[in-house]
Design a protein around this motif. Sequence first.
Motif, PDB file in Angstrom:
ATOM      1  N   ARG A   1      -3.934   9.106 -31.349  1.00 51.32           N
ATOM      2  CA  ARG A   1      -4.989   8.728 -32.280  1.00 51.32           C
ATOM      3  C   ARG A   1      -4.706   9.394 -33.626  1.00 51.32           C
ATOM      4  O   ARG A   1      -4.170  10.496 -33.678  1.00 51.32           O
ATOM      5  CB  ARG A   1      -6.368   9.166 -31.758  1.00 51.32           C
ATOM      6  CG  ARG A   1      -6.653   8.696 -30.343  1.00 51.32           C
ATOM      7  CD  ARG A   1      -8.095   8.936 -29.925  1.00 51.32           C
ATOM      8  NE  ARG A   1      -8.488  10.341 -29.993  1.00 51.32           N
ATOM      9  CZ  ARG A   1      -9.669  10.816 -29.557  1.00 51.32           C
ATOM     10  NH1 ARG A   1     -10.550   9.970 -29.024  1.00 51.32           N
ATOM     11  NH2 ARG A   1      -9.957  12.100 -29.649  1.00 51.32           N
ATOM     12  N   VAL A   2      -5.078   8.727 -34.711  1.00 53.70           N
ATOM     13  CA  VAL A   2      -4.771   9.231 -36.046  1.00 53.70           C
ATOM     14  C   VAL A   2      -6.059   9.312 -36.856  1.00 53.70           C
ATOM     15  O   VAL A   2      -6.825   8.352 -36.924  1.00 53.70           O
ATOM     16  CB  VAL A   2      -3.740   8.340 -36.761  1.00 53.70           C
ATOM     17  CG1 VAL A   2      -3.343   8.956 -38.105  1.00 53.70           C
ATOM     18  CG2 VAL A   2      -2.501   8.139 -35.883  1.00 53.70           C
ATOM     19  N   PHE A   3      -6.266  10.472 -37.461  1.00 54.81           N
ATOM     20  CA  PHE A   3      -7.489  10.722 -38.226  1.00 54.81           C
ATOM     21  C   PHE A   3      -7.134  11.266 -39.606  1.00 54.81           C
ATOM     22  O   PHE A   3      -6.072  11.866 -39.808  1.00 54.81           O
ATOM     23  CB  PHE A   3      -8.382  11.749 -37.526  1.00 54.81           C
ATOM     24  CG  PHE A   3      -8.876  11.349 -36.170  1.00 54.81           C
ATOM     25  CD1 PHE A   3     -10.078  10.681 -36.027  1.00 54.81           C
ATOM     26  CD2 PHE A   3      -8.132  11.648 -35.035  1.00 54.81           C
ATOM     27  CE1 PHE A   3     -10.549  10.322 -34.766  1.00 54.81           C
ATOM     28  CE2 PHE A   3      -8.586  11.294 -33.775  1.00 54.81           C
ATOM     29  CZ  PHE A   3      -9.799  10.626 -33.641  1.00 54.81           C
ATOM     30  N   THR A   4      -8.043  11.062 -40.532  1.00 56.01           N
ATOM     31  CA  THR A   4      -8.017  11.802 -41.784  1.00 56.01           C
ATOM     32  C   THR A   4      -9.205  12.752 -41.771  1.00 56.01           C
ATOM     33  O   THR A   4     -10.239  12.459 -41.145  1.00 56.01           O
ATOM     34  CB  THR A   4      -8.079  10.860 -43.001  1.00 56.01           C
ATOM     35  OG1 THR A   4      -7.926  11.624 -44.194  1.00 56.01           O
ATOM     36  CG2 THR A   4      -9.387  10.094 -43.047  1.00 56.01           C
TER      37      THR A   4
ATOM     38  N   LEU B   1      -2.463   3.576 -41.982  1.00 55.93           N
ATOM     39  CA  LEU B   1      -1.637   4.777 -41.860  1.00 55.93           C
ATOM     40  C   LEU B   1      -1.398   5.152 -40.414  1.00 55.93           C
ATOM     41  O   LEU B   1      -0.395   5.794 -40.084  1.00 55.93           O
ATOM     42  CB  LEU B   1      -2.292   5.953 -42.600  1.00 55.93           C
ATOM     43  CG  LEU B   1      -2.066   6.028 -44.106  1.00 55.93           C
ATOM     44  CD1 LEU B   1      -2.826   7.203 -44.691  1.00 55.93           C
ATOM     45  CD2 LEU B   1      -0.580   6.146 -44.433  1.00 55.93           C
ATOM     46  N   ALA B   2      -2.305   4.748 -39.531  1.00 54.65           N
ATOM     47  CA  ALA B   2      -2.140   5.066 -38.114  1.00 54.65           C
ATOM     48  C   ALA B   2      -0.880   4.422 -37.565  1.00 54.65           C
ATOM     49  O   ALA B   2      -0.151   5.022 -36.767  1.00 54.65           O
ATOM     50  CB  ALA B   2      -3.359   4.622 -37.321  1.00 54.65           C
ATOM     51  N   LYS B   3      -0.590   3.198 -37.986  1.00 52.25           N
ATOM     52  CA  LYS B   3       0.607   2.517 -37.506  1.00 52.25           C
ATOM     53  C   LYS B   3       1.862   3.281 -37.931  1.00 52.25           C
ATOM     54  O   LYS B   3       2.784   3.482 -37.144  1.00 52.25           O
ATOM     55  CB  LYS B   3       0.657   1.085 -38.036  1.00 52.25           C
ATOM     56  CG  LYS B   3      -0.471   0.205 -37.531  1.00 52.25           C
ATOM     57  CD  LYS B   3      -0.383  -1.190 -38.140  1.00 52.25           C
ATOM     58  CE  LYS B   3      -1.526  -2.069 -37.662  1.00 52.25           C
ATOM     59  NZ  LYS B   3      -1.458  -3.436 -38.252  1.00 52.25           N
ATOM     60  N   HIS B   4       1.895   3.697 -39.180  1.00 57.23           N
ATOM     61  CA  HIS B   4       3.040   4.451 -39.684  1.00 57.23           C
ATOM     62  C   HIS B   4       3.198   5.765 -38.922  1.00 57.23           C
ATOM     63  O   HIS B   4       4.312   6.132 -38.510  1.00 57.23           O
ATOM     64  CB  HIS B   4       2.857   4.719 -41.179  1.00 57.23           C
ATOM     65  CG  HIS B   4       4.033   5.387 -41.814  1.00 57.23           C
ATOM     66  ND1 HIS B   4       4.113   6.750 -41.983  1.00 57.23           N
ATOM     67  CD2 HIS B   4       5.198   4.878 -42.309  1.00 57.23           C
ATOM     68  CE1 HIS B   4       5.259   7.051 -42.567  1.00 57.23           C
ATOM     69  NE2 HIS B   4       5.939   5.942 -42.774  1.00 57.23           N
TER      70      HIS B   4
ATOM     71  N   LEU C   1      -3.614  14.503 -37.492  1.00 52.78           N
ATOM     72  CA  LEU C   1      -4.432  14.549 -38.702  1.00 52.78           C
ATOM     73  C   LEU C   1      -3.570  14.256 -39.906  1.00 52.78           C
ATOM     74  O   LEU C   1      -2.530  14.887 -40.116  1.00 52.78           O
ATOM     75  CB  LEU C   1      -5.097  15.909 -38.849  1.00 52.78           C
ATOM     76  CG  LEU C   1      -5.971  16.354 -37.658  1.00 52.78           C
ATOM     77  CD1 LEU C   1      -6.558  17.735 -37.931  1.00 52.78           C
ATOM     78  CD2 LEU C   1      -7.063  15.362 -37.384  1.00 52.78           C
ATOM     79  N   ARG C   2      -3.999  13.288 -40.729  1.00 48.78           N
ATOM     80  CA  ARG C   2      -3.288  12.935 -41.959  1.00 48.78           C
ATOM     81  C   ARG C   2      -4.011  13.531 -43.163  1.00 48.78           C
ATOM     82  O   ARG C   2      -5.226  13.579 -43.180  1.00 48.78           O
ATOM     83  CB  ARG C   2      -3.198  11.408 -42.093  1.00 48.78           C
ATOM     84  CG  ARG C   2      -2.347  10.746 -41.031  1.00 48.78           C
ATOM     85  CD  ARG C   2      -0.903  11.162 -41.154  1.00 48.78           C
ATOM     86  NE  ARG C   2      -0.380  10.865 -42.464  1.00 48.78           N
ATOM     87  CZ  ARG C   2       0.466   9.853 -42.742  1.00 48.78           C
ATOM     88  NH1 ARG C   2       0.874   9.063 -41.792  1.00 48.78           N
ATOM     89  NH2 ARG C   2       0.907   9.661 -43.966  1.00 48.78           N
TER      90      ARG C   2
END
Length: 255
Positions: free
Chosen positions: A188-191, A203-206, A254-255
């Motif tokens: 999972r990708v979060f900011t 951005l999650a795909k990248h 975390l991005r």
Amino acid sequence: MLILLPPSEGKAAPRRRGRPVDLATLGLPELTPTRAAVRDALVAASAARGALDVLGVGESLRAEVEQNTRLGSTPASGALETYTGVLYDALDFATLSAAAKRRAGRGLRVQSALWGPVGPADRITPYRLSMAVTLPGLGPLARLWRAVLPGPMAALAGDGVVVDCRSSTYAAAWTPAGEAARQLLAVRVFTEVAGRRTVVSHLAKHTRGQVARVLLEHPGRLRTAADVTAAVAANGHRCELVDHGRRGCSLDVLR
């Protein structure tokens, strides 16, 4: 370790010459009857009136829908040459080391709505079809694949960690069940802004492509979710492991 990727909506243009897909040569040959059924139903649906509505796409994608009608003759290319987009740009399969490509051959699969799970050695053709589609005569595709994937995918995963980079639409086709569910590690990708986390999409795909690349290039064996988390963190990503008990774990980046 098994790494699962979603297919991309965008795909490379088909080659001008070459052989079409030979279903008998694709990995997990026990899935051949299902692959054939989906291919034939997609060809028929794409040639019928109302094809755009059935496939859930707009007029701008009519040419891609028409391409579906030529699945039996279109030259095939490697699966990781066919899929394009930000995730596959970040993975950059062509530039992986030889060792990483060997690991991908053993333990990386793309969950296609048409072809089922495919790996680097599998040759496929471009298509337009989402796992969210209901094909006439077959019903919802996620349900169709969910009925045939448990055995083959469990054998492929073995007792290793399953790193799931798919969206929920594609994860609906198969996830480990029973005790094996504890081996699931969803990426999972979060900011994070002012201590508040928000899910990110593009951005999650990248990021998922970057994670897959890091894991394939990692020289040691990654046996557990903790091993995977440590490898990703060592590569400079801010991440943490969250345990969801019987539902497995998530790797939160975390991005």
